[in-house]
Design a protein around this motif. Structure first.
Motif, PDB file in Angstrom:
ATOM      1  N   UNK A  51       0.457   9.322   0.411  1.00 20.71           N
ATOM      2  CA  UNK A  51       0.558   8.079   1.179  1.00 20.71           C
ATOM      3  C   UNK A  51       2.028   7.798   1.505  1.00 20.71           C
ATOM      4  N   UNK A  86      -1.166   2.986  -2.552  1.00 24.75           N
ATOM      5  CA  UNK A  86      -2.248   3.608  -1.784  1.00 24.75           C
ATOM      6  C   UNK A  86      -3.350   2.630  -1.429  1.00 24.75           C
ATOM      7  N   UNK A  87      -3.526   1.615  -2.289  1.00 29.33           N
ATOM      8  CA  UNK A  87      -4.523   0.587  -1.993  1.00 29.33           C
ATOM      9  C   UNK A  87      -3.852  -0.770  -2.035  1.00 29.33           C
ATOM     10  N   UNK A  88      -4.486  -1.718  -1.377  1.00 29.80           N
ATOM     11  CA  UNK A  88      -3.911  -3.049  -1.374  1.00 29.80           C
ATOM     12  C   UNK A  88      -4.044  -3.677  -2.759  1.00 29.80           C
ATOM     13  N   UNK A 140       2.984   9.956   4.277  1.00 29.86           N
ATOM     14  CA  UNK A 140       2.479   9.470   5.567  1.00 29.86           C
ATOM     15  C   UNK A 140       3.392   8.359   6.092  1.00 29.86           C
ATOM     16  N   UNK A 146      -6.872   9.965   6.962  1.00 30.35           N
ATOM     17  CA  UNK A 146      -6.905  10.571   5.621  1.00 30.35           C
ATOM     18  C   UNK A 146      -8.245  10.267   4.952  1.00 30.35           C
ATOM     19  N   UNK A 198     -10.666   9.167  -4.204  1.00 31.19           N
ATOM     20  CA  UNK A 198      -9.240   8.888  -3.983  1.00 31.19           C
ATOM     21  C   UNK A 198      -8.943   8.199  -2.636  1.00 31.19           C
ATOM     22  N   UNK A 199      -9.882   7.397  -2.168  1.00 27.80           N
ATOM     23  CA  UNK A 199      -9.684   6.718  -0.876  1.00 27.80           C
ATOM     24  C   UNK A 199      -8.459   5.809  -0.912  1.00 27.80           C
ATOM     25  N   UNK A 200      -7.857   5.622   0.271  1.00 31.59           N
ATOM     26  CA  UNK A 200      -6.687   4.746   0.402  1.00 31.59           C
ATOM     27  C   UNK A 200      -7.021   3.574   1.318  1.00 31.59           C
ATOM     28  N   UNK A 201      -6.110   2.620   1.383  1.00 29.17           N
ATOM     29  CA  UNK A 201      -6.252   1.468   2.282  1.00 29.17           C
ATOM     30  C   UNK A 201      -6.253   1.955   3.735  1.00 29.17           C
ATOM     31  N   UNK A 239      -3.621   6.563   8.319  1.00 31.25           N
ATOM     32  CA  UNK A 239      -4.274   6.083   7.091  1.00 31.25           C
ATOM     33  C   UNK A 239      -5.805   6.235   7.162  1.00 31.25           C
ATOM     34  N   UNK A 241      -3.780   5.291  -6.655  1.00 32.20           N
ATOM     35  CA  UNK A 241      -4.617   6.448  -6.357  1.00 32.20           C
ATOM     36  C   UNK A 241      -3.825   7.729  -6.638  1.00 32.20           C
ATOM     37  N   UNK A 278       0.819  -1.223   0.000  1.00 36.03           N
ATOM     38  CA  UNK A 278       0.000   0.000   0.000  1.00 36.03           C
ATOM     39  C   UNK A 278       0.850   1.269   0.000  1.00 36.03           C
ATOM     40  N   UNK A 322     -10.236  -2.117   0.314  1.00 39.72           N
ATOM     41  CA  UNK A 322      -9.515  -2.909  -0.689  1.00 39.72           C
ATOM     42  C   UNK A 322     -10.177  -4.248  -0.989  1.00 39.72           C
TER      43      UNK A 322
END
Ligand code: SF4
Ligand code: SF4
Lengths: 189, 282
Positions: A177, A130-132, A180, B61, B38-41, B58, A171, A126, B9
């Protein structure tokens, strides 16, 4: 907040736990409800109530045993212990802290290496997208754990059911990310 | 009407059957689900196991983006993501110092005003009130409602009044015609995030849950978490091997059962994607 008149040894793990996650190990009176309800207690080298007892001794050798235990990695954060503890002792948060401390002090039990490898692979995936990305996770994990053959028949079945993507979704906020991850990486535990 | 959704996810990948059923139901009830842009894990188990601050940043955000986009209410169908978002919101509320630190980390404003709904709360609020007139095929089956860990615990934060024997999912299932059985394993852990790293533990824990439900005569197990679903469904060959048996109990998402009851086809709710075959003949 002080719950007992006893002054905890400042070099002990119990002291660090109190300071970092506000869990007061002396409040435990060893009723054993946490271990009775813990779904993985039988797999553990020391069930949760035993970890509590060792912490109460404020003994350095015991502290090291805990940080080197498999138990802290076998805890699945199901929160059963906390919901049943008569003293409302937050064992799950304490376990999070112990895991982080164990890595920091390079004391991770060799038998827990697959579990740690999986968590690292997960975060690694991630961090960059940003995503899995599940396929990426599996590949990264196989590389870390060297379990090349594990689940080799599962992936095609997932693909035929539309459950595994070949291309990661990036993303727009990927740089955020990464930022972060960078800003949170140097935290002391 | 419009409400926000954080798919997370799993719903984007291995649990797309869950996602399909959630969106299909929303359509039947004229609800527009708007994804948080634009969402993240959320960081899942890995983040809070390895790095506390990351595990707060995380989800923060995600919630900040919801606020920025005017999504006051957000449905979070994945129980694991739901738990991370609610726990983060709670932590940042009671620890203003941590909140300020996290705001700097995510470089976004964060107020903590979003109303986070799990799937049962969403069904309760927006679907169940209108269910009677849409119910075309009552789901007349004996079901075991399996809540797992993260919908009900930590009970102090989530405010479940009956954390050992929750009833909200059972209630929803009754409303669509089902007969929920007494099920003591309903809040036991399925093995959660150990699916890959300790498949043996998942097989053992998930197998015990299925064994008890089958033993009590359940025709289906109903779940509300993609992680539980994948352990109980996708890991079934491992479970059967571990128990040296052939459990056949199908595992349905609560939204799949509800979708069928309001006349959606098995395909529209994603049943063809399951590993354990689902045969519905009512
Ligand atoms: S349930 Fe609470 S008081 Fe009882 S042994 Fe466990 S930690 Fe101690
Ligand atoms: S949170 Fe960890 S220690 Fe507590 S009951 Fe669950 S697995 Fe056991």
């Amino acid at each position: 907040m002080s719950h007992s008149s006893h002054q905890i040894e400042r070099n002990s793990l119990a002291f660090a736990i109190e300071k970092n996650v506000d869990v007061h190990t002396q409040k435990c009176y060893q009723c054993g409800k946490c271990s009775a309800g813990c779904p993985v207690a039988t797999e553990m080298d020391m069930p949760p109530s035993y970890v509590m007892r060792l912490l109460q001794t404020e003994n350095q050798a015991h502290d090291e045993n805990i940080l080197q235990s498999q138990s802290i990695w076998l805890c699945i954060s199901c929160e059963m212990c906390l919901s049943r503890c008569p003293m409302e002792i937050d064992i799950p948060s304490m376990m999070d802290f112990l895991r982080q401390r164990s890595i920091k002090q390079k004391m991770v039990n060799p038998k827990a290496k697959n579990i740690v490898a999986f968590h690292k692979s997960f975060l690694n995936t991630i961090k960059y997208t940003g995503r899995l990305y599940e396929l990426g996770l599996i590949i990264d994990y196989k590389r870390r754990s060297l379990n090349m053959l594990q689940d080799i028949t599962l992936a095609p079945k997932m693909i035929s059911r539309g459950k595994l993507h070949f291309i990661p979704e990036m993303i727009k906020g990927t740089p955020q990310i990464s930022g972060i991850f960078k800003k949170t990486s140097k935290k002391e535990v | 009407m419009k409400i926000g959704i954080y798919p997370g996810c799993s719903l984007n990948g291995s649990a797309r059957d869950y996602n399909e059923s959630v969106f299909a139901i929303a359509k039947v009830f004229d609800i527009e689900l708007v994804q948080i842009p634009d969402w993240n894990c959320c960081g899942a188990t890995a983040a809070h196991n390895l790095n506390k601050e990351l595990s707060l940043a995380l989800p923060a955000r995600i919630l900040a983006l919801a606020e920025q986009n005017g999504l006051d209410e957000v449905l979070v169908p994945c129980a694991a993501c739901y738990s991370r978002l609610v726990v983060t919101q709670h932590e940042l509320k009671v620890e203003p110092e941590i909140k300020n630190r996290i705001k700097k980390v995510i470089e976004l404003d964060y107020r903590g005003t979003t109303k986070i709904l799990n799937v049962i709360e969403w069904l309760d609020k927006y679907i169940i009130p209108g269910i009677e007139e849409k119910l075309v095929l009552p789901f007349k089956h004996k079901v075991a409602c399996y809540y797992g860990c993260l919908l009900v615990r930590p009970n102090k934060v989530l405010n479940y009044d009956r954390s050992e024997d929750p009833q909200t999912m059972d209630e929803v299932m009754r409303k669509i015609g089902a007969d929920p059985i007494y099920f003591p394993y309903k809040t036991e852990c399925c093995g959660a995030g150990f699916s890959v790293s300790r498949t043996d533990i998942v097989s053992k824990l998930s197998g015990k849950i299925i064994e008890d439900a089958e033993h009590r005569g359940a025709e289906f197990m109903i779940v509300a978490c993609p992680m539980c679903h994948s352990n109980l469904d996708m890991r079934r060959p491992d479970i059967n091997q571990y128990f040296k048996t052939k459990f056949t109990l199908p595992i349905l998402f609560v939204t799949q059962a509800l979708g069928l009851a309001v006349g959606l086809s098995p395909k529209e709710v994603g049943l063809q994607r399951h590993f354990v075959p689902v045969n519905i003949d009512s």
